[in-house]
Scaffold this active site. Structure first.
Site, PDB file in Angstrom:
ATOM      1  N   LYS A  68     -20.795 -28.415 -59.289  1.00  0.00           N
ATOM      2  CA  LYS A  68     -20.259 -27.457 -58.322  1.00  0.00           C
ATOM      3  C   LYS A  68     -19.374 -26.490 -59.095  1.00  0.00           C
ATOM      4  O   LYS A  68     -18.388 -26.898 -59.719  1.00  0.00           O
ATOM      5  CB  LYS A  68     -19.456 -28.184 -57.249  1.00  0.00           C
ATOM      6  N   LYS A 118     -24.764 -26.218 -57.302  1.00  0.00           N
ATOM      7  CA  LYS A 118     -24.121 -25.385 -56.286  1.00  0.00           C
ATOM      8  C   LYS A 118     -23.277 -24.299 -56.934  1.00  0.00           C
ATOM      9  O   LYS A 118     -22.536 -24.641 -57.854  1.00  0.00           O
ATOM     10  CB  LYS A 118     -23.239 -26.302 -55.440  1.00  0.00           C
TER      11      LYS A 118
HETATM   12  C1  PBG Z   1     -15.054 -27.913 -50.134  1.00  0.00           C
HETATM   13  C2  PBG Z   1     -16.341 -27.230 -50.050  1.00  0.00           C
HETATM   14  C3  PBG Z   1     -16.579 -25.880 -50.273  1.00  0.00           C
HETATM   15  C4  PBG Z   1     -17.908 -25.675 -50.006  1.00  0.00           C
HETATM   16  C5  PBG Z   1     -18.468 -26.884 -49.636  1.00  0.00           C
HETATM   17  N1  PBG Z   1     -17.479 -27.840 -49.687  1.00  0.00           N
HETATM   18  C6  PBG Z   1     -15.629 -24.810 -50.612  1.00  0.00           C
HETATM   19  C7  PBG Z   1     -14.880 -24.830 -51.862  1.00  0.00           C
HETATM   20  O1  PBG Z   1     -15.079 -25.632 -52.774  1.00  0.00           O
HETATM   21  O2  PBG Z   1     -13.993 -23.988 -51.953  1.00  0.00           O
HETATM   22  C8  PBG Z   1     -18.586 -24.368 -50.071  1.00  0.00           C
HETATM   23  C9  PBG Z   1     -19.829 -24.269 -49.275  1.00  0.00           C
HETATM   24  C10 PBG Z   1     -20.252 -22.894 -48.994  1.00  0.00           C
HETATM   25  O3  PBG Z   1     -19.683 -21.897 -49.477  1.00  0.00           O
HETATM   26  O4  PBG Z   1     -21.216 -22.764 -48.231  1.00  0.00           O
HETATM   27  N2  PBG Z   1     -15.027 -28.998 -50.962  1.00  0.00           N
END
Ligand code: PBG
Length: 326
Positions: free
Chosen positions: A196, A249
């Site tokens: 991520k 992601k």
């Molecule tokens: C939080 C989380 C996020 C997303 C999914 N879980 C945001 C972040 O890390 O700031 C983003 C998902 C999206 O933008 O569709 N853990």
């Protein structure tokens, strides 16, 4: 013309021939639909930055899951917005928390008709808006994975099929696997947000889930978008810790990492086409600059072509509709 006379256009000659030659497929069964459920909400609220996406009250959840399941989408990803936040994010693992309630309600109503996946993270639940617990001025890794494990177990108790840690804490998969097994949830799977990235593509989501960090940013835990080898180390580490499905992601700017993961590992791969990817398409389509359906189709097929087995996408419902019609 020189010999051999290779004419690739022969295989594009008709619609049926093109169907025969088509390498990549996309089906509603490849999609995972995100669902936002908010505690103490009376009626649906539109998410300003994500056209057609809403936060739902618990009372609307059955309808929503019914719609998703009728479209032959096999899975949902649940995100909760709690009424109260605190330093330790305690509402995240409350047996009567909003996500736990939603999970047990869906399980009771839909049985095995839908795969229930639930996001395991702290940022919606902590006063800081960070994905881990703050000690001093740091996000403390080891106490955070302890809480993440409690969240995962609470989701499993409520009836989740899959828990999906997205906090990017080191050792989160191992800690969660151990906690689940100790509680007898050996059948509950883990889909980790393995690679991520620290991404500006998440901004609309922070509006949807009220989880923007109150100070600083997520650079000390999310992967820098400049580092592909580091992303592969994250994937490899999660596999070694016992993950069932890895995730890359965001998706569209990270197709190289999806295909690299496909090339290197045999594990199932999910790609998360995140809120910013959705918002860009919606914004341009609203202006009439692109065709929403055509662009969505091309993006989702590209993610499959790169090597993803499944896609978490805000287009899940609309894509399932056009896939069924075509
Ligand atoms: C939080 C989380 C996020 C997303 C999914 N879980 C945001 C972040 O890390 O700031 C983003 C998902 C999206 O933008 O569709 N853990």
């Amino acid at each position: 013309m020189s010999f051999p006379d290779r004419r690739l256009r022969r295989l594009r000659i008709s619609e049926k021939m093109r169907q025969l030659i088509q390498e990549t497929t996309l089906n509603p069964s490849d999609l995972i639909c995100p669902v936002f459920v908010q505690e103490d909400l009376k009626s649906r609220i539109k998410v300003e930055s994500m056209s057609e996406i809403e936060r739902l009250p618990l009372g609307d959840i059955n309808d929503e899951i019914g719609t998703i399941s009728d479209l032959n989408i096999p899975a949902i990803m649940l995100f909760g917005i709690p009424a109260k936040k605190d330093d330790e994010g305690t509402s995240s693992f409350d047996e009567n928390g909003i996500v736990q309630k939603a999970i047990s309600q869906i399980r009771a109503n839909f049985g095995e008709k839908i795969v229930i996946m639930a996001d395991v993270c702290l940022c919606q639940y902590t006063s800081s808006g960070h994905c881990g617990i703050i000690h001093g001025n740091k996000i403390d890794n080891d106490s955070s994975i302890n809480t993440l494990s409690k969240i995962a177990v609470s989701h499993a108790k409520a009836g989740a099929d899959t828990v999906s840690p997205s906090a990017m804490m080191d050792g989160q998969v191992f800690a969660i696997r151990k906690a689940l097994d100790e509680e007898g949830f050996t059948d509950v799977s883990i889909m980790s947000h393995s690679a991520k990235h620290r991404s500006s593509f998440y901004s609309p989501f922070r509006d949807a889930a009220e989880c923007a960090p109150k100070f600083g940013d997520r650079k000390t835990y999310q992967v820098p978008f400049t580092n592909a080898r580091e992303a592969m180390m994250e994937v490899e580490t999660d596999i070694n810790e016992g993950v069932d499905i890895v995730m890359i992601k965001p998706a569209l700017s990270y197709l190289d990492l999806i295909s690299e993961t496909r090339r290197r590992f045999n594990v199932p791969i999910a790609a998360y086409s995140v809120s910013g990817e959705y918002a860009l398409v919606k914004g341009a389509a609203k202006q009439g600059w692109v065709s929403e359906k055509d662009i969505t189709e091309e993006i989702l097929y590209s993610i499959k072509r790169a090597g993803a087995d499944m896609i978490v996408t805000y287009f899940a419902k609309s894509a399932a509709k056009f896939l069924q019609e075509s």
